[in-house]
Scaffold this motif. Structure first.
Motif, PDB file in Angstrom:
ATOM      1  N   PHE A   1     -26.020 -52.070 -11.331  1.00 11.33           N
ATOM      2  CA  PHE A   1     -24.560 -52.340 -11.385  1.00 11.33           C
ATOM      3  C   PHE A   1     -24.385 -53.848 -11.789  1.00 11.33           C
ATOM      4  O   PHE A   1     -23.193 -54.335 -11.292  1.00 11.33           O
ATOM      5  CB  PHE A   1     -24.082 -51.955  -9.841  1.00 11.33           C
ATOM      6  N   SER A   2     -25.135 -54.785 -11.933  1.00 10.50           N
ATOM      7  CA  SER A   2     -25.380 -56.187 -12.046  1.00 10.50           C
ATOM      8  C   SER A   2     -24.162 -56.502 -13.292  1.00 10.50           C
ATOM      9  O   SER A   2     -24.229 -55.905 -14.268  1.00 10.50           O
ATOM     10  CB  SER A   2     -26.582 -56.706 -12.672  1.00 10.50           C
ATOM     11  N   GLY A   3     -23.302 -57.243 -13.065  1.00  6.16           N
ATOM     12  CA  GLY A   3     -22.315 -57.716 -14.160  1.00  6.16           C
ATOM     13  C   GLY A   3     -21.205 -56.584 -14.542  1.00  6.16           C
ATOM     14  O   GLY A   3     -20.416 -57.053 -15.218  1.00  6.16           O
ATOM     15  N   LEU A   4     -21.158 -55.552 -13.644  1.00  8.15           N
ATOM     16  CA  LEU A   4     -20.123 -54.530 -13.922  1.00  8.15           C
ATOM     17  C   LEU A   4     -18.785 -54.794 -13.197  1.00  8.15           C
ATOM     18  O   LEU A   4     -18.955 -55.206 -12.208  1.00  8.15           O
ATOM     19  CB  LEU A   4     -20.508 -53.164 -13.578  1.00  8.15           C
ATOM     20  N   ASP A   5     -17.670 -54.428 -14.101  1.00  7.56           N
ATOM     21  CA  ASP A   5     -16.218 -54.668 -13.156  1.00  7.56           C
ATOM     22  C   ASP A   5     -16.305 -53.421 -12.293  1.00  7.56           C
ATOM     23  O   ASP A   5     -17.037 -52.316 -12.496  1.00  7.56           O
ATOM     24  CB  ASP A   5     -15.153 -54.676 -14.129  1.00  7.56           C
TER      25      ASP A   5
ATOM     26  N   HIS B   1     -28.343 -55.630  -4.816  1.00  6.76           N
ATOM     27  CA  HIS B   1     -27.992 -56.499  -4.014  1.00  6.76           C
ATOM     28  C   HIS B   1     -26.464 -56.169  -3.305  1.00  6.76           C
ATOM     29  O   HIS B   1     -25.878 -56.965  -2.390  1.00  6.76           O
ATOM     30  CB  HIS B   1     -27.810 -58.281  -4.685  1.00  6.76           C
ATOM     31  N   GLN B   2     -25.677 -55.241  -3.960  1.00  8.27           N
ATOM     32  CA  GLN B   2     -24.446 -54.763  -3.615  1.00  8.27           C
ATOM     33  C   GLN B   2     -24.646 -53.837  -2.490  1.00  8.27           C
ATOM     34  O   GLN B   2     -24.613 -52.541  -2.472  1.00  8.27           O
ATOM     35  CB  GLN B   2     -23.731 -54.322  -4.658  1.00  8.27           C
ATOM     36  N   LEU B   3     -24.825 -54.451  -1.296  1.00  9.63           N
ATOM     37  CA  LEU B   3     -25.283 -53.499  -0.230  1.00  9.63           C
ATOM     38  C   LEU B   3     -24.404 -52.439   0.325  1.00  9.63           C
ATOM     39  O   LEU B   3     -24.442 -51.416   0.843  1.00  9.63           O
ATOM     40  CB  LEU B   3     -25.753 -54.454   1.074  1.00  9.63           C
ATOM     41  N   ASP B   4     -22.668 -52.844  -0.023  1.00  2.88           N
ATOM     42  CA  ASP B   4     -21.770 -52.102   0.280  1.00  2.88           C
ATOM     43  C   ASP B   4     -21.781 -50.686  -0.654  1.00  2.88           C
ATOM     44  O   ASP B   4     -21.598 -49.607  -0.059  1.00  2.88           O
ATOM     45  CB  ASP B   4     -20.534 -52.553   0.219  1.00  2.88           C
ATOM     46  N   LEU B   5     -22.104 -50.857  -1.838  1.00  3.59           N
ATOM     47  CA  LEU B   5     -22.368 -49.966  -2.788  1.00  3.59           C
ATOM     48  C   LEU B   5     -23.796 -48.907  -2.458  1.00  3.59           C
ATOM     49  O   LEU B   5     -23.765 -47.735  -2.442  1.00  3.59           O
ATOM     50  CB  LEU B   5     -22.429 -50.415  -4.052  1.00  3.59           C
ATOM     51  N   VAL B   6     -24.704 -49.596  -1.970  1.00  2.49           N
ATOM     52  CA  VAL B   6     -25.843 -48.977  -1.485  1.00  2.49           C
ATOM     53  C   VAL B   6     -25.469 -48.208  -0.504  1.00  2.49           C
ATOM     54  O   VAL B   6     -25.993 -46.758  -0.442  1.00  2.49           O
ATOM     55  CB  VAL B   6     -26.771 -49.983  -1.246  1.00  2.49           C
ATOM     56  N   GLU B   7     -24.951 -48.568   0.486  1.00  2.00           N
ATOM     57  CA  GLU B   7     -24.501 -47.895   1.623  1.00  2.00           C
ATOM     58  C   GLU B   7     -23.599 -46.378   1.348  1.00  2.00           C
ATOM     59  O   GLU B   7     -23.842 -45.495   2.033  1.00  2.00           O
ATOM     60  CB  GLU B   7     -23.544 -48.608   2.504  1.00  2.00           C
TER      61      GLU B   7
ATOM     62  N   ARG C   1     -32.104 -57.246 -19.742  1.00  2.00           N
ATOM     63  CA  ARG C   1     -31.898 -56.141 -20.563  1.00  2.00           C
ATOM     64  C   ARG C   1     -32.968 -55.736 -21.724  1.00  2.00           C
ATOM     65  O   ARG C   1     -33.569 -57.082 -22.311  1.00  2.00           O
ATOM     66  CB  ARG C   1     -30.670 -56.508 -21.227  1.00  2.00           C
ATOM     67  N   GLY C   2     -33.520 -54.798 -21.843  1.00  2.00           N
ATOM     68  CA  GLY C   2     -34.646 -54.608 -22.973  1.00  2.00           C
ATOM     69  C   GLY C   2     -34.139 -53.870 -24.293  1.00  2.00           C
ATOM     70  O   GLY C   2     -34.488 -52.774 -24.724  1.00  2.00           O
ATOM     71  N   LEU C   3     -32.935 -54.547 -24.800  1.00  2.00           N
ATOM     72  CA  LEU C   3     -32.314 -53.786 -25.960  1.00  2.00           C
ATOM     73  C   LEU C   3     -32.601 -54.995 -27.059  1.00  2.00           C
ATOM     74  O   LEU C   3     -32.728 -55.910 -27.071  1.00  2.00           O
ATOM     75  CB  LEU C   3     -30.823 -53.776 -25.785  1.00  2.00           C
ATOM     76  N   TYR C   4     -32.596 -54.439 -28.497  1.00  2.00           N
ATOM     77  CA  TYR C   4     -32.398 -54.969 -29.688  1.00  2.00           C
ATOM     78  C   TYR C   4     -31.224 -55.628 -29.718  1.00  2.00           C
ATOM     79  O   TYR C   4     -30.198 -54.860 -30.045  1.00  2.00           O
ATOM     80  CB  TYR C   4     -32.788 -54.345 -30.647  1.00  2.00           C
TER      81      TYR C   4
ATOM     82  N   SER D   1     -19.849 -57.609 -24.558  1.00  2.00           N
ATOM     83  CA  SER D   1     -19.737 -58.326 -23.220  1.00  2.00           C
ATOM     84  C   SER D   1     -20.953 -58.124 -22.196  1.00  2.00           C
ATOM     85  O   SER D   1     -21.629 -56.959 -22.656  1.00  2.00           O
ATOM     86  CB  SER D   1     -18.510 -57.902 -22.151  1.00  2.00           C
ATOM     87  N   LEU D   2     -21.373 -58.650 -21.263  1.00  2.00           N
ATOM     88  CA  LEU D   2     -22.157 -58.199 -20.375  1.00  2.00           C
ATOM     89  C   LEU D   2     -22.101 -57.141 -19.887  1.00  2.00           C
ATOM     90  O   LEU D   2     -23.239 -56.207 -19.508  1.00  2.00           O
ATOM     91  CB  LEU D   2     -22.575 -59.504 -19.376  1.00  2.00           C
ATOM     92  N   GLY D   3     -21.059 -56.767 -19.189  1.00  2.00           N
ATOM     93  CA  GLY D   3     -20.959 -55.549 -18.751  1.00  2.00           C
ATOM     94  C   GLY D   3     -21.142 -54.482 -19.721  1.00  2.00           C
ATOM     95  O   GLY D   3     -21.502 -53.285 -19.385  1.00  2.00           O
ATOM     96  N   ASN D   4     -20.526 -54.399 -20.916  1.00  2.00           N
ATOM     97  CA  ASN D   4     -20.828 -53.238 -22.085  1.00  2.00           C
ATOM     98  C   ASN D   4     -22.242 -53.334 -22.194  1.00  2.00           C
ATOM     99  O   ASN D   4     -22.736 -52.363 -22.738  1.00  2.00           O
ATOM    100  CB  ASN D   4     -19.638 -53.756 -23.417  1.00  2.00           C
TER     101      ASN D   4
END
Length: 312
Positions: free
Chosen positions: A159-163, A189-195, A82-85, A133-136
């Motif tokens: 999509f990393s860390g998202l519900d 790395h979520q190949l089903d989502l990529v597909e 994450r590149g946030l302050y 949270s990491l997702g937010n």
């Protein structure tokens, strides 16, 4: 038609070659998935596109022109880290980033309000990023990539860390951006989502692009399989010499044929099965993206390109 193109990119870190003649194209309005193991070179290629890293050789172009600083300002980039302050408030930070990309104060505030609403973090505008949270935090990072209405999107593990709800929201946003003509390149790395999401997919191994094409093109292999649910395979399969059973569970059999020259093999299989009894299911079985990926990354480097690159 405008396209983001990487051509023959090479990059080394000392004795480690991170990219090897990597070429990849993302057309306007297209979503391209970029998949590979950790350390395969995905982030390196994305950072070169953004100008964060410099390639040893090769080039990146947009609309058939070299990418310069002006073009980079029109790219929406989401880094894996994450590149946030962390101690800056969400709304203040997004407005600030929008202004860095050239929006005036009113437009920047309006864009911040729009994207925090769309991404479901409007009620967090006054919170410091580190308290989310990491997702937010991931949603804020995507908002930062979108807040200046980019012409190109380059997203590293968005999509990393998202519900599941957040995944649906982000998927909808990427589809809307592509529908508006924005080329979208993202790694995951979520190949089903990529597909399910991507128009085309590139598989990278040890810095080389070993497969590239749409899902159906990548799933075309010399080995063909069918699922036959009907009479037991022993009652009919021996009458089709070119076929063999890969697995069998009662009446349900997965049949494999390795000879691509047999044009009528599907009809031969079905006829043989019907002659032995009723058939409840007869369907071609194609490998999933996950199966293709496992095959490519587990194969020896010299034989990995069994899925030939498809550029059509």
């Amino acid at each position: 038609m405008s396209a983001l193109t990487m051509t023959a990119l090479n990059k080394s870190y000392g004795t480690v070659q991170a990219l090897r003649d990597l070429s990849l194209e993302v057309r306007a309005g297209e979503i391209v998935g970029f998949v590979g193991s950790n350390g395969a070179g995905k982030s390196t290629a994305m950072r070169i596109t953004l100008g964060v890293l410099e390639a040893d050789s090769g080039e990146v172009r947009w609309d058939d022109r070299p990418i310069d600083l002006d073009v980079r300002r029109r790219i929406g980039y989401m880094p894996e880290e994450r590149g946030l302050y962390p101690r800056m408030r969400v709304g203040e930070q997004l407005t600030y980033l929008a202004r860095l990309h050239g929006l005036d104060g009113t437009s920047a505030t309006s864009a911040m309000e729009h994207w925090t609403e769309v991404l479901g973090i409007a009620d967090r505008r006054g919170d410091e990023v580190l308290k989310l949270s990491l997702g937010n935090q991931q949603r804020v990072q995507l908002a930062a990539a979108l807040v200046h209405s980019p012409e190109i999107l380059v997203l590293d593990e968005p999509f990393s860390g998202l519900d599941p709800v957040a995944v649906d929201v982000m998927t909808g946003v990427l589809r809307e951006q592509a529908a508006a003509g924005v080329p979208v390149l993202f790694s995951s790395h979520q190949l089903d989502l990529v597909e399910s999401l991507c128009d085309r997919v590139g598989i990278i191994k040890s810095g080389s692009l070993v497969a590239f094409g749409d899902i159906e093109e990548l799933r075309r292999t010399e080995t063909r399989r069918w699922v036959v649910d009907g009479p037991p395979s022993g009652a009919w399969l021996p009458s089709v010499p070119a076929a063999s059973a890969v697995s069998s569970d009662g009446s349900r059999t997965v049949v494999e044929v390795t000879d691509p020259s047999l044009a009528s093999i599907d009809q031969d299989l079905l006829s043989a099965a019907l002659a032995a009894g009723p058939v409840r299911e007869f369907a071609r079985q194609r490998p999933s993206l996950t199966e293709l990926y496992r095959h490519v990354v587990s194969a020896p480097t010299a034989t990995a390109p069994l899925l030939q690159e498809v550029t059509a």
